[in-house]
Design an enzyme around this catalytic site. Structure first.
Site, PDB file in Angstrom:
ATOM      1  NE  ARG A 166      -3.022  -3.060  -1.716  1.00  0.00           N
ATOM      2  CZ  ARG A 166      -2.690  -3.961  -0.784  1.00  0.00           C
ATOM      3  NH1 ARG A 166      -1.410  -4.312  -0.642  1.00  0.00           N
ATOM      4  NH2 ARG A 166      -3.592  -4.516  -0.013  1.00  0.00           N
TER       5      ARG A 166
ATOM      6  CG  HIS B 255      -4.945   1.322  -4.467  1.00  0.00           C
ATOM      7  ND1 HIS B 255      -4.397   0.800  -3.308  1.00  0.00           N
ATOM      8  CD2 HIS B 255      -6.185   0.793  -4.564  1.00  0.00           C
ATOM      9  CE1 HIS B 255      -5.270   0.002  -2.733  1.00  0.00           C
ATOM     10  NE2 HIS B 255      -6.373  -0.025  -3.473  1.00  0.00           N
TER      11      HIS B 255
ATOM     12  CG  HIS C  71      -6.753  -8.051   1.143  1.00  0.00           C
ATOM     13  ND1 HIS C  71      -6.897  -8.490  -0.161  1.00  0.00           N
ATOM     14  CD2 HIS C  71      -6.435  -6.729   1.061  1.00  0.00           C
ATOM     15  CE1 HIS C  71      -6.676  -7.482  -0.989  1.00  0.00           C
ATOM     16  NE2 HIS C  71      -6.393  -6.410  -0.275  1.00  0.00           N
TER      17      HIS C  71
ATOM     18  CE  LYS D 162      -6.400  -0.127   4.526  1.00  0.00           C
ATOM     19  NZ  LYS D 162      -7.696  -0.275   3.801  1.00  0.00           N
TER      20      LYS D 162
ATOM     21  CE1 TYR E 287      -6.459  -6.351  -6.844  1.00  0.00           C
ATOM     22  CE2 TYR E 287      -6.882  -7.514  -4.802  1.00  0.00           C
ATOM     23  CZ  TYR E 287      -6.478  -6.383  -5.469  1.00  0.00           C
ATOM     24  OH  TYR E 287      -6.117  -5.276  -4.761  1.00  0.00           O
TER      25      TYR E 287
ATOM     26  NE  ARG F 161      -3.700  -2.075   2.729  1.00  0.00           N
ATOM     27  CZ  ARG F 161      -3.516  -3.187   3.430  1.00  0.00           C
ATOM     28  NH1 ARG F 161      -2.362  -3.376   4.068  1.00  0.00           N
ATOM     29  NH2 ARG F 161      -4.456  -4.111   3.500  1.00  0.00           N
TER      30      ARG F 161
END
Length: 301
Positions: free
Chosen positions: A243, A240, A266, A175, A275, A151
């Site tokens: 990514r 992004h 994730h 995150k 994806y 990220r």
């Protein structure tokens, strides 16, 4: 003075979010931006806006993406709830703001040819006796974005010692302060080592800028400038998007979805599954070339 009340009350609202709700810096920045843009649109009278004014403001957002409208509406609704709770106004007109659906958008896709053009542009810059430090930094940034799927925030905040010359992975804090192992290719490691030689040993960050590290906005500008130089439309390229390219190209190459989830950081595999939409052509090819029925002679009428 027009707008001064908006500024004062927005500042109080953001202080409340930080102190009571523990809002992250990025969240506060996004709220401030959305609120002050709305204030500017309304001539500095956001805090006095009534339901009809907010409904009209929502109409002005019709051309924006649903996710953007949802974010803006959420920010303003929370702001007006705060004003009502704190007694700065007697009513809460936030219900007049739009509530668009939250369908997940498909990510933009960058093809292999476009990625090759980006790297060819970088290689042309480096094909000199003494490459400029800025070009070495660019190489390291793009190698890590596309080669490791970081990220933007994770990338710019990497510590100087994040990449070890002899380890094919690095530890990244993503995150929710969750740490994960991220693979790093040989060429990405080489690019980082070449750039790190220009970063003073007493600097905390791998990509320093001033007293802190490179900002996400500056990274965005660097990537867009590279796209222009490579002849790729700028609206198709961003940190992004690179990514996303990392994820979609790995998946198309046969990567396991669970492994990809781990690499991307994730928490929910449903996020990773988005994806799989780019893999439809590959699935058709697999059926046409690998299915047992392919070996059977076609029926004749």
């Amino acid at each position: 003075m027009t707008g001064s009340r908006d500024h004062r009350l927005v500042a109080l609202f953001l202080e409340m979010l930080a102190a009571e709700a523990g809002a992250a810096t990025n969240t506060l920045s996004a709220y401030r931006s959305d609120l002050m843009l709305a204030s500017a649109t309304l001539g500095g009278r956001l805090t006095d806006a009534d339901s009809s004014t907010l409904a009209a403001l929502g109409e002005d957002w019709r051309a924006l993406a649903r996710s953007t409208v949802a974010r803006k509406s959420a920010a303003l609704r929370r702001f007006f709830a705060f004003l009502a709770d704190e007694g700065h106004r007697a009513d809460d007109p936030g219900a007049a703001l739009p509530r668009p659906g939250t369908a997940r958008a498909l990510p933009k896709v960058l093809g292999h040819a476009d990625v090759d053009r980006l790297f060819a542009t970088i290689e042309a810059r480096l094909a000199v006796a003494h490459p400029r430090p800025g070009d070495l930094r660019l190489s390291a940034l793009i190698e890590l974005l596309y080669g490791s799927g970081l990220r933007a925030t994770e990338l710019v905040s990497l510590p100087r010692s994040a990449v070890h010359p002899e380890q094919p992975y690095m530890i990244v804090k993503g995150k929710g302060e969750r740490e994960r192992l991220v693979p790093i290719s040989d060429r990405a490691r080489a690019a980082v080592i070449a750039w790190r030689g220009h970063v003073a040993t007493d600097r905390a960050w791998l990509f320093p800028s001033g007293k802190r590290h490179l900002s996400r906005i500056r990274l965005y500008q660097i990537v867009r400038a590279l796209a222009v130089e490579a002849g790729i439309p700028v609206d198709r390229v961003s940190p992004h998007v690179l990514r996303h390219a990392f994820a979609t190209h790995l998946l198309a190459g046969g990567a396991d979805l669970r492994a990809l989830q781990t690499m991307l950081g994730h928490a929910d595999i449903a996020t990773t599954e988005i994806y799989t939409h780019v893999d439809a052509s590959r699935l058709v090819e697999l059926v046409n070339t690998r299915h047992p029925l392919v070996e059977l002679a076609p029926r004749r009428g």
